[in-house]
Design an enzyme around this catalytic site. Structure first.
Site, short mmCIF file in Angstrom:
data_model
loop_
_atom_site.label_atom_id
_atom_site.label_comp_id
_atom_site.label_asym_id
_atom_site.label_seq_id
_atom_site.Cartn_x
_atom_site.Cartn_y
_atom_site.Cartn_z
N ASN A 36 31.23 43.40 24.18
CA ASN A 36 31.39 44.28 25.35
C ASN A 36 31.82 43.44 26.56
OD1 ASN A 36 31.32 46.69 26.78
ND2 ASN A 36 29.16 46.48 27.31
N ALA A 83 22.11 39.06 26.22
CA ALA A 83 22.91 39.77 25.22
C ALA A 83 22.17 40.99 24.68
CB ALA A 83 23.25 38.82 24.08
N SER A 126 14.22 45.96 32.31
CA SER A 126 14.75 47.02 33.17
C SER A 126 13.62 47.84 33.77
CB SER A 126 15.65 47.91 32.31
OG SER A 126 15.92 49.12 32.96
N TYR A 153 17.54 52.80 23.76
CA TYR A 153 17.84 51.63 24.59
C TYR A 153 16.60 51.21 25.39
CZ TYR A 153 19.04 49.25 28.90
OH TYR A 153 19.02 48.38 29.95
N LYS A 157 13.89 47.71 25.25
CA LYS A 157 13.40 46.85 26.33
C LYS A 157 11.88 46.72 26.26
CE LYS A 157 17.31 45.74 28.23
NZ LYS A 157 17.84 44.39 27.98
N1 UFG Z 1 25.39 59.47 38.86
C1 UFG Z 1 26.19 60.52 39.28
N2 UFG Z 1 27.47 60.59 38.79
C2 UFG Z 1 27.96 59.70 37.90
C3 UFG Z 1 27.13 58.61 37.47
C4 UFG Z 1 25.84 58.54 37.97
O1 UFG Z 1 25.77 61.37 40.07
O2 UFG Z 1 29.11 59.84 37.47
C5 UFG Z 1 24.02 59.36 39.40
C6 UFG Z 1 22.97 59.47 38.34
O3 UFG Z 1 22.63 60.82 38.07
C7 UFG Z 1 21.82 58.68 38.96
C8 UFG Z 1 22.54 57.61 39.79
O4 UFG Z 1 23.86 58.07 39.96
O5 UFG Z 1 21.12 59.50 39.82
C9 UFG Z 1 22.57 56.25 39.13
O6 UFG Z 1 23.07 56.41 37.82
P1 UFG Z 1 23.46 55.17 36.91
O7 UFG Z 1 23.93 55.71 35.59
O8 UFG Z 1 24.36 54.26 37.64
O9 UFG Z 1 22.09 54.40 36.77
P2 UFG Z 1 20.74 54.87 36.08
O10 UFG Z 1 19.68 54.61 37.09
O11 UFG Z 1 20.79 56.21 35.50
O12 UFG Z 1 20.72 53.89 34.84
C10 UFG Z 1 20.27 52.62 35.01
C11 UFG Z 1 20.91 51.66 33.99
C12 UFG Z 1 20.46 51.98 32.61
C13 UFG Z 1 18.98 52.13 32.57
C14 UFG Z 1 18.53 53.16 33.57
C15 UFG Z 1 17.08 53.42 33.60
O13 UFG Z 1 22.31 51.75 34.04
O14 UFG Z 1 20.84 50.94 31.78
O15 UFG Z 1 18.92 52.69 34.85
O16 UFG Z 1 16.42 52.36 34.20
F1 UFG Z 1 18.55 52.56 31.36
#
Ligand code: UFG
Length: 343
Positions: A36, A83, A126, A153, A157
């Site tokens: 990746n 990784a 995380s 996932y 963790k």
């Molecule tokens: N969001 C949107 N539109 C998008 C993408 C995200 O509104 O197109 C919002 C999501 O709903 C969330 C926020 O932006 O409210 C952040 O979303 P991310 O996907 O960037 O991050 P997350 O907090 O959901 O995910 C992160 C990590 C994951 C991990 C997760 C839980 O990317 O690997 O936190 O800890 F699993």
């Protein structure tokens, strides 16, 4: 200077950490199978640092070839294990791939660390382990209860943290620092390395920058009916370079023999929660680009609000994430512009 083995060192957080380590004078060997990430990341690292890290194209699950790496670099003093497969949705569809990759690689590395007497490991965990903390636990410190994972996932963790604790318990010489990241964003100020999402980004920031660059039509904001001031979800967005520096602090702490517990856990965040709409507004301000967006329904599995109490990392690691969000968002935009050849 000590040599550090960095697994996943051509990935997003890994590459920024390799840069920080090398800038502090450490020798680095990266192990990455490029599943990746991209080999050209090594050129970016070399341009920034002026030296090229050693690189081994090996899958961390491959005991025989990992053994060869440990034998070839007998001066490895610590491992930083990044990784892992990390797409939440993909993990729901392919759980066994996630369990094999993410659990098998850690087991292999710990086995080889014991065989080769490498006593220190820093592990990428995380804030997902906390799920949605109740109000009494916001901001989240390290004592907040671990909640049942919402995805394979997230479960890897949690299980990996347990594997580390059990292995340390059985081996008095082994020490671990577990770093629980909040939401890493941004890119190196040089714009020579940054995040390289595959296909349509799941995460907010790459989607925002790709929309600004014209690759995506509009951002979909997942929900504005949450119990937050503006109705959108709240996260603790941490600059990837600040995050990288925490790894150097963790390694230094271990090499100096400072840990008070065999396994230490730190939350890595800014201590400040920002909503999706706040991020969007600030990005528009710093980039000067108007971004089309649409409020759509909630995304399944999303946490409403979570942000860190980073006091322990601030005080014990002597580390603080203090880059202003405007600078962080600007770095993300500069990186996207560089990728797309936008002036
Ligand atoms: N969001 C949107 N539109 C998008 C993408 C995200 O509104 O197109 C919002 C999501 O709903 C969330 C926020 O932006 O409210 C952040 O979303 P991310 O996907 O960037 O991050 P997350 O907090 O959901 O995910 C992160 C990590 C994951 C991990 C997760 C839980 O990317 O690997 O936190 O800890 F699993």
């Amino acid at each position: 200077m000590a040599r550090i083995l960095v697994t996943g060192g051509t990935g997003y957080i890994g590459s920024h950490t390799v840069v920080c380590l090398m800038q502090q004078g450490y020798d680095v060997v990266i192990v990455d199978n490029l599943s990746n990430s991209n080999i050209e990341v090594l050129d970016g690292i070399e341009k920034i640092v002026g030296r090229r890290p050693d690189f081994e194209n090996v899958n961390c699950n491959d005991y025989v070839n990992m053994e060869r790496v440990f034998t070839q670099y007998p001066d490895i003093q610590a491992v930083i294990h990044f990784a892992a497969s990390k797409a939440v949705g993909e993990s729901v569809e392919q759980p066994l791939m996630y369990y094999r990759n993410n659990l098998g690689s850690l087991v292999t590395i710990l086995e080889l660390m014991l065989v080769h007497n490498v006593p220190h490991i820093v592990f990428s965990s995380s804030c997902t382990v906390y799920g949605q903390p109740d109000k009494a636990h916001l901001p989240v410190d390290e004592t907040a209860p671990i909640q049942k994972a919402l995805s394979p996932y997230g479960n890897t963790k949690q299980i990996n943290e347990e594997i580390i604790c059990d292995t340390c318990h059985a081996n008095a010489n082994l020490h671990a620092i577990i770093l629980r990241y909040f939401n890493p964003i941004g890119a190196h100020p040089s714009a020579l390395i940054g995040e390289l999402p595959n296909g349509v980004p799941n995460n907010l920031l790459p989607f925002v920058t790709q929309t600004a660059a014209g690759l995506r039509d509009k951002l979909r904001v997942f929900g504005n009916d949450y119990n937050t001031p503006d109705g959108s979800c709240i996260r603790d967005y941490i600059y990837v370079v600040d995050l990288a520096k925490a790894h150097v602090k963790a390694v230094e702490r271990m090499l100096a023999g400072l840990p008070t517990d065999q396994v230490e856990v730190f939350n890595l965040g800014t201590g400040r929660g920002l909503s999706v709409l706040e991020i969007l507004r600030t990005f528009i301000k710093v980039s000067g680009i108007h971004i089309k967006y649409e409020i759509v329904g909630r995304r399944e599995g999303d946490i409403e609000q979570v942000w860190a109490n980073p006091k322990k990392a601030n005080e014990v690691l002597g580390w603080k994430a203090d880059t202003p969000i405007e600078d962080v968002l600007r770095s993300a935009w500069n990186w996207e512009k560089k990728l797309r050849g936008i002036e």
